[in-house]
Design a protein around this motif. Sequence first.
Motif: not given
Length: 488
Positions: A251-257, A263-268, A291-294, A328-335
């Motif tokens: 999970a990430f937190i923006s610079e402003d707290g 969910e947006y971990t994977l989206v980004c 995620l579908r949209d992007v 849940n912030g899980g990223v799977i990158y097969p490479e």
Amino acid sequence: MTLIKSISGIYGTIGGRPGDSLNPLDIVKLTSAFAHYIHGRKMVVGRDGRMSGLMVRNIVVGTLMGLGYDVIDIGYASTPTTELAVRMAGADGGIVITASHNHSQWNGLKLLNHNGEFLTPYDGKEMLALAETENFCYANIQHLGQLTIDETFNQRHIDAVLNLKLVDVDAIRKRHFRVCVDTINSVGGIILPQLFQALGVDFKILNGECTGAFAHKPEPIENNLLGIIGRMKQEHFDLGIVVDSDVDRLAFISEDGTMFGEEYTLVCVADYVLSHTSGNAVSDLSNTRALRDVTLQRGGQYFASAVGEVNITAKMKEVGAIIGGDGNGGVIYPECHYGRDALVGIALFLSSLSQQQCTVSQLRASFPDYQIAKSSIDLMPDTDVEAILKKVKDRFSKDKSAQISETDGLKIDFPDRWVYLRKSNTEPVVRVYSEALSIEQADHLGNELMHYFYDMQKDLVLDKFGLNNNLILHNSTAPLKWTNYSFK
């Protein structure tokens, strides 16, 4: 005491009687069944920082050696590190000793095949059936296994991440990021500093000692992260980073707290990957529509899978997806490998941030903005979840605007919002997820479904046991209110 067996692994509270919890006898039985089922000779074992980890490790390693397995103990290691170690060592399988985001009184066994991936549902059922037979044969003195201690895999994991084509190490180093990181007193406090040093990132670690005495609840959601959020607001960090105890959730937190959003971990990360490589994306049913949209915006196709890492990876292989993960912030990158990996997620996120030369909050604002609410309902003994979900489905089958999926639990998808109920694989609860264009709408929809579920459980369970209305609802961001189930 609790013992849960699922496609996500075997989890339980420590102590108690055999069959009711994760205790020495059950650890021996389950380890023996797994070792017999994969029928190999070499096994990798890694563990997170939980206080019970050494006890569980000793039983697992001793049992494997007693079965004739040569064991490579990689020590304190994240789940993705252990997954990679199985492949790198040419092992026949692996065991990760962790209970992921569960509380400190829990521990568990995540079971890996020779590819360093979780067992399929079929294999898992077969293995558990074998455990019940207790039809095991242990090695004699001439054929006992050997133990090797190899703690090089953290660095080998980092090297694998740095060598990914889309990890822009030079750009990250030029940004001179300053990050605040909460590693919850587990293995993230060991491996993440090494990653940041390799990327030239200035970092401050909170809860960095690998003691297993968790400073807060391990699940990386906002209510559990007030400490790091406060530091983000007081000090000048570019980014906040939070992982769970075995470093597969991020999970990430923006610079402003403010929270970036699990969910947006994977989206980004998906948007960054798809902007450089054409392909498809996969997430489970609980993830945001963003995620579908992007994915569609980048010219790819989006596919949804049942919840669970093994289900996501199976769908990714089926459709040839180049990126996937969960809400849940899980990223799977097969490479890199077919497993949720916070190190991969961090490196790709920082690469995107570096190339776009923007702040974290500006990056978040560039994506479709949906709001998701997450709650859960504690299950009573012998609750028939399937019967209740069928009644909920029957209620919505008359609504022509609702698309209903029973792929895993029950998801009701409206044109501008959705709600999803499913029984957890790791805890005795029903998860309730709802998403809309505002958090108020998401909470309203989720709360109404919980109350509807409540009434069904009252009819099917409470009367049966003669109990009062004592359901426990968790993590809702708005007060509960009785309604007439308008769902509008």
